[in-house]
Design a protein around this motif. Structure first.
Motif, PDB file in Angstrom:
ATOM      1  N   VAL A  32       2.461  -0.530   1.226  1.00 52.43           N
ATOM      2  CA  VAL A  32       2.419  -0.756   2.626  1.00 52.43           C
ATOM      3  C   VAL A  32       1.428  -1.168   3.114  1.00 52.43           C
ATOM      4  O   VAL A  32       0.064  -0.855   3.009  1.00 52.43           O
ATOM      5  CB  VAL A  32       2.914   0.761   3.319  1.00 52.43           C
ATOM      6  N   VAL A  33       1.671  -2.343   4.057  1.00 54.21           N
ATOM      7  CA  VAL A  33       0.495  -2.931   4.551  1.00 54.21           C
ATOM      8  C   VAL A  33       0.862  -2.155   6.197  1.00 54.21           C
ATOM      9  O   VAL A  33       1.805  -2.310   6.740  1.00 54.21           O
ATOM     10  CB  VAL A  33       0.297  -4.342   4.984  1.00 54.21           C
ATOM     11  N   ASP A  34      -0.658  -1.769   6.905  1.00 54.26           N
ATOM     12  CA  ASP A  34      -0.256  -0.821   7.877  1.00 54.26           C
ATOM     13  C   ASP A  34      -0.915  -1.549   9.310  1.00 54.26           C
ATOM     14  O   ASP A  34      -1.841  -2.141   9.144  1.00 54.26           O
ATOM     15  CB  ASP A  34      -1.258   0.339   7.922  1.00 54.26           C
ATOM     16  N   LEU A  35       0.027  -1.625  10.282  1.00 55.62           N
ATOM     17  CA  LEU A  35      -0.203  -2.112  11.473  1.00 55.62           C
ATOM     18  C   LEU A  35      -0.878  -1.163  12.628  1.00 55.62           C
ATOM     19  O   LEU A  35      -1.094  -1.484  13.474  1.00 55.62           O
ATOM     20  CB  LEU A  35       0.674  -3.210  12.161  1.00 55.62           C
ATOM     21  N   GLU A  36      -0.409   0.075  12.149  1.00 55.12           N
ATOM     22  CA  GLU A  36      -0.618   1.375  13.324  1.00 55.12           C
ATOM     23  C   GLU A  36      -1.860   1.753  13.039  1.00 55.12           C
ATOM     24  O   GLU A  36      -3.050   1.383  13.632  1.00 55.12           O
ATOM     25  CB  GLU A  36       0.609   2.177  13.184  1.00 55.12           C
ATOM     26  N   ASP A  37      -2.054   3.087  12.656  1.00 54.00           N
ATOM     27  CA  ASP A  37      -2.991   3.878  12.743  1.00 54.00           C
ATOM     28  C   ASP A  37      -4.420   3.220  12.435  1.00 54.00           C
ATOM     29  O   ASP A  37      -5.347   3.529  12.810  1.00 54.00           O
ATOM     30  CB  ASP A  37      -2.889   5.248  12.061  1.00 54.00           C
ATOM     31  N   SER A  38      -4.360   2.575  11.361  1.00 53.67           N
ATOM     32  CA  SER A  38      -5.510   1.924  10.560  1.00 53.67           C
ATOM     33  C   SER A  38      -6.132   0.632  11.230  1.00 53.67           C
ATOM     34  O   SER A  38      -7.162   0.101  11.029  1.00 53.67           O
ATOM     35  CB  SER A  38      -5.537   1.631   9.152  1.00 53.67           C
ATOM     36  N   VAL A  39      -5.532   0.171  12.390  1.00 54.44           N
ATOM     37  CA  VAL A  39      -5.962  -0.887  13.191  1.00 54.44           C
ATOM     38  C   VAL A  39      -6.224  -0.821  14.818  1.00 54.44           C
ATOM     39  O   VAL A  39      -5.429  -0.018  15.360  1.00 54.44           O
ATOM     40  CB  VAL A  39      -4.751  -1.942  13.016  1.00 54.44           C
ATOM     41  N   PRO A  40      -7.633  -0.547  15.081  1.00 52.90           N
ATOM     42  CA  PRO A  40      -7.931  -0.730  16.297  1.00 52.90           C
ATOM     43  C   PRO A  40      -7.145  -1.391  17.392  1.00 52.90           C
ATOM     44  O   PRO A  40      -6.767  -2.616  17.043  1.00 52.90           O
ATOM     45  CB  PRO A  40      -9.255  -0.839  16.495  1.00 52.90           C
ATOM     46  N   ALA A  41      -6.888  -1.130  18.642  1.00 54.51           N
ATOM     47  CA  ALA A  41      -5.948  -1.851  19.745  1.00 54.51           C
ATOM     48  C   ALA A  41      -6.677  -3.190  19.797  1.00 54.51           C
ATOM     49  O   ALA A  41      -5.780  -3.951  19.959  1.00 54.51           O
ATOM     50  CB  ALA A  41      -6.433  -1.003  21.177  1.00 54.51           C
ATOM     51  N   HIS A  42      -7.719  -3.557  19.749  1.00 52.20           N
ATOM     52  CA  HIS A  42      -8.209  -4.945  20.079  1.00 52.20           C
ATOM     53  C   HIS A  42      -8.166  -5.960  18.837  1.00 52.20           C
ATOM     54  O   HIS A  42      -8.249  -6.996  18.985  1.00 52.20           O
ATOM     55  CB  HIS A  42      -9.741  -4.899  20.446  1.00 52.20           C
ATOM     56  N   ARG A  43      -7.723  -5.410  17.768  1.00 53.25           N
ATOM     57  CA  ARG A  43      -7.284  -6.140  16.585  1.00 53.25           C
ATOM     58  C   ARG A  43      -5.798  -6.263  16.234  1.00 53.25           C
ATOM     59  O   ARG A  43      -5.451  -6.766  14.962  1.00 53.25           O
ATOM     60  CB  ARG A  43      -8.266  -5.671  15.472  1.00 53.25           C
ATOM     61  N   LYS A  44      -4.913  -5.664  16.897  1.00 53.77           N
ATOM     62  CA  LYS A  44      -3.452  -5.551  16.760  1.00 53.77           C
ATOM     63  C   LYS A  44      -2.947  -7.037  16.647  1.00 53.77           C
ATOM     64  O   LYS A  44      -2.266  -7.204  15.554  1.00 53.77           O
ATOM     65  CB  LYS A  44      -2.785  -4.857  17.950  1.00 53.77           C
ATOM     66  N   GLU A  45      -3.376  -7.759  17.504  1.00 57.93           N
ATOM     67  CA  GLU A  45      -2.714  -9.374  17.148  1.00 57.93           C
ATOM     68  C   GLU A  45      -3.177  -9.943  15.948  1.00 57.93           C
ATOM     69  O   GLU A  45      -2.569 -10.510  15.108  1.00 57.93           O
ATOM     70  CB  GLU A  45      -3.230 -10.116  18.311  1.00 57.93           C
ATOM     71  N   GLU A  46      -4.469  -9.647  15.505  1.00 55.63           N
ATOM     72  CA  GLU A  46      -5.013 -10.384  14.444  1.00 55.63           C
ATOM     73  C   GLU A  46      -4.252  -9.628  13.165  1.00 55.63           C
ATOM     74  O   GLU A  46      -3.865 -10.394  12.323  1.00 55.63           O
ATOM     75  CB  GLU A  46      -6.637  -9.950  14.260  1.00 55.63           C
ATOM     76  N   ALA A  47      -3.820  -8.317  13.226  1.00 59.65           N
ATOM     77  CA  ALA A  47      -3.289  -7.833  12.152  1.00 59.65           C
ATOM     78  C   ALA A  47      -2.053  -8.049  11.670  1.00 59.65           C
ATOM     79  O   ALA A  47      -1.682  -8.348  10.689  1.00 59.65           O
ATOM     80  CB  ALA A  47      -3.423  -6.255  12.458  1.00 59.65           C
ATOM     81  N   ARG A  48      -1.337  -8.346  12.887  1.00 56.25           N
ATOM     82  CA  ARG A  48       0.157  -8.679  12.542  1.00 56.25           C
ATOM     83  C   ARG A  48       0.234 -10.159  12.129  1.00 56.25           C
ATOM     84  O   ARG A  48       1.200 -10.542  11.074  1.00 56.25           O
ATOM     85  CB  ARG A  48       1.006  -8.568  13.955  1.00 56.25           C
ATOM     86  N   HIS A  49      -0.777 -10.911  12.433  1.00 53.69           N
ATOM     87  CA  HIS A  49      -0.501 -12.419  11.788  1.00 53.69           C
ATOM     88  C   HIS A  49      -1.180 -12.077  10.277  1.00 53.69           C
ATOM     89  O   HIS A  49      -0.714 -12.886   9.222  1.00 53.69           O
ATOM     90  CB  HIS A  49      -1.370 -13.210  12.603  1.00 53.69           C
ATOM     91  N   THR A  50      -2.393 -11.372  10.140  1.00 48.30           N
ATOM     92  CA  THR A  50      -3.017 -11.435   8.771  1.00 48.30           C
ATOM     93  C   THR A  50      -1.988 -10.781   7.689  1.00 48.30           C
ATOM     94  O   THR A  50      -2.095 -11.168   6.394  1.00 48.30           O
ATOM     95  CB  THR A  50      -4.138 -10.436   8.576  1.00 48.30           C
ATOM     96  N   ALA A  51      -1.142  -9.781   8.326  1.00 44.38           N
ATOM     97  CA  ALA A  51      -0.285  -8.879   7.336  1.00 44.38           C
ATOM     98  C   ALA A  51       0.663  -9.897   6.675  1.00 44.38           C
ATOM     99  O   ALA A  51       1.328  -9.627   5.473  1.00 44.38           O
ATOM    100  CB  ALA A  51       0.410  -7.976   8.007  1.00 44.38           C
ATOM    101  N   ALA A  52       0.851 -11.060   7.162  1.00 50.63           N
ATOM    102  CA  ALA A  52       1.753 -11.923   6.459  1.00 50.63           C
ATOM    103  C   ALA A  52       1.468 -12.334   5.175  1.00 50.63           C
ATOM    104  O   ALA A  52       2.313 -12.475   4.105  1.00 50.63           O
ATOM    105  CB  ALA A  52       2.158 -13.169   7.490  1.00 50.63           C
ATOM    106  N   ARG A  53       0.130 -12.274   4.738  1.00 48.09           N
ATOM    107  CA  ARG A  53      -0.317 -12.805   3.560  1.00 48.09           C
ATOM    108  C   ARG A  53      -0.053 -11.493   2.430  1.00 48.09           C
ATOM    109  O   ARG A  53       0.104 -11.824   1.168  1.00 48.09           O
ATOM    110  CB  ARG A  53      -1.864 -12.920   3.713  1.00 48.09           C
TER     111      ARG A  53
END
Length: 290
Positions: A32-53
């Motif tokens: 599982v790649v996590d976009l929720e608890d392990s990602v701070p609010a200011h990095r949510k946009e970055e996370a959802r794009h990086t997770a595609a990898r």
């Protein structure tokens, strides 16, 4: 019920792509790649794009599934996650939905992603008192739903209790019962002490005895422990073979094996166990610690 489907569900932060390879090579049943608890609010946009990898770099391992945990779908970040997933070149096999409190939370994900991900499976995370109150409704919300996950940390925080097993034993039983009644798997919360493998073993054993199919892992070193606990041992497999043999000898009638009366439920369970685990040796905790 032993199954390879979800003995271990290993999570890794979306904003740590350097950990993607170790997650994929962990041997976990679900990665599982996590976009929720392990990602701070200011990095949510970055996370959802990086997770595609995470999905485009996954090895061609037909025994495992790759999943993503989105943010709560009742919040803007959760909806943004779902919209982003529609454009991933490689789609996740499973979407984990956190803080599920009604059937509607599950239905939102199905409606947004169903057309783009025809084989998508869903896991609902139960981690609030309101979610527990609506377990039956949630468990039957969608034919895509495959498992309920118990989120101990958030639930304990809302109740103001500790994370020890005893205060949360009753709610764990409710989650398992609702999952099984709906034909779903039940997955337990993680052991948060990453280096305490004996504790992970004890908690996993309690979870298995309570009826869970598997458990969340927060580090690759926990995966072999989960596989050991949530897989049958040699003695259990040998007994299953004896029960199947007795079933054939008795013509599927009630009989005895090792002094115990066995009948159709035992025959069915033993055949299922051998179909899934019989030909493959069980991994022990010493074989994979790292």
């Amino acid at each position: 019920m032993f199954t390879r489907y979800c003995r271990s569900v290993l999570c890794t932060p979306a904003i740590a792509p350097d950990r993607y390879a170790s997650c994929h090579s962990s041997g976990a049943d679900i990665r599982v790649v996590d976009l929720e608890d392990s990602v701070p609010a200011h990095r949510k946009e970055e996370a959802r794009h990086t997770a595609a990898r995470f999905f485009s770099t996954a090895p061609q391992d037909t025994t495992a599934r790759c999943a993503i945990r989105v943010n709560a779908v009742t919040e803007p970040d959760g909806l943004a996650d779902l919209l982003a997933l529609r454009h991933y070149p490689v789609k996740p096999a499973i979407v984990q939905i956190p803080k599920v409190e009604s059937a509607r939370d599950v239905e939102i994900v199905e409606q947004v992603l169903g057309g783009d991900c025809p084989r998508l499976e869903l896991f609902a995370v139960i981690e609030t008192p309101r979610g527990v109150e609506r377990l039956r409704e949630i468990a039957t919300a969608s034919p895509r739903l495959r498992a309920l996950i118990f989120g101990a940390a958030d639930y304990a925080m809302e109740l103001g209790v500790g994370l020890e097993w005893e205060p949360l034993a009753q709610v764990r039983s409710l989650v398992v019962n609702s999952a099984r009644a709906a034909g779903l798997h039940a997955i337990d919360a993680p052991t948060f002490e990453l280096t305490d493998l004996p504790l992970a073993h004890r908690e996993s054993t309690l979870a298995r005895r309570a009826g869970f199919s598997g458990k969340i892992a927060l580090h690759p070193r926990q995966v072999p422990v989960l596989h050991e606990v949530f897989s049958p041992d040699a003695e259990q497999l040998a007994l299953a073979r004896r029960i199947v043999a007795a079933a054939e000898t008795s013509g599927e009638s009630v009989t005895t094996v090792a002094g115990t009366m066995v009948g159709r439920p035992f025959f069915t369970a033993s055949r299922r166990l051998l179909d899934e685990f019989g030909p493959v040796p069980v991994l022990t905790s010493q074989e994979g610690d790292r």
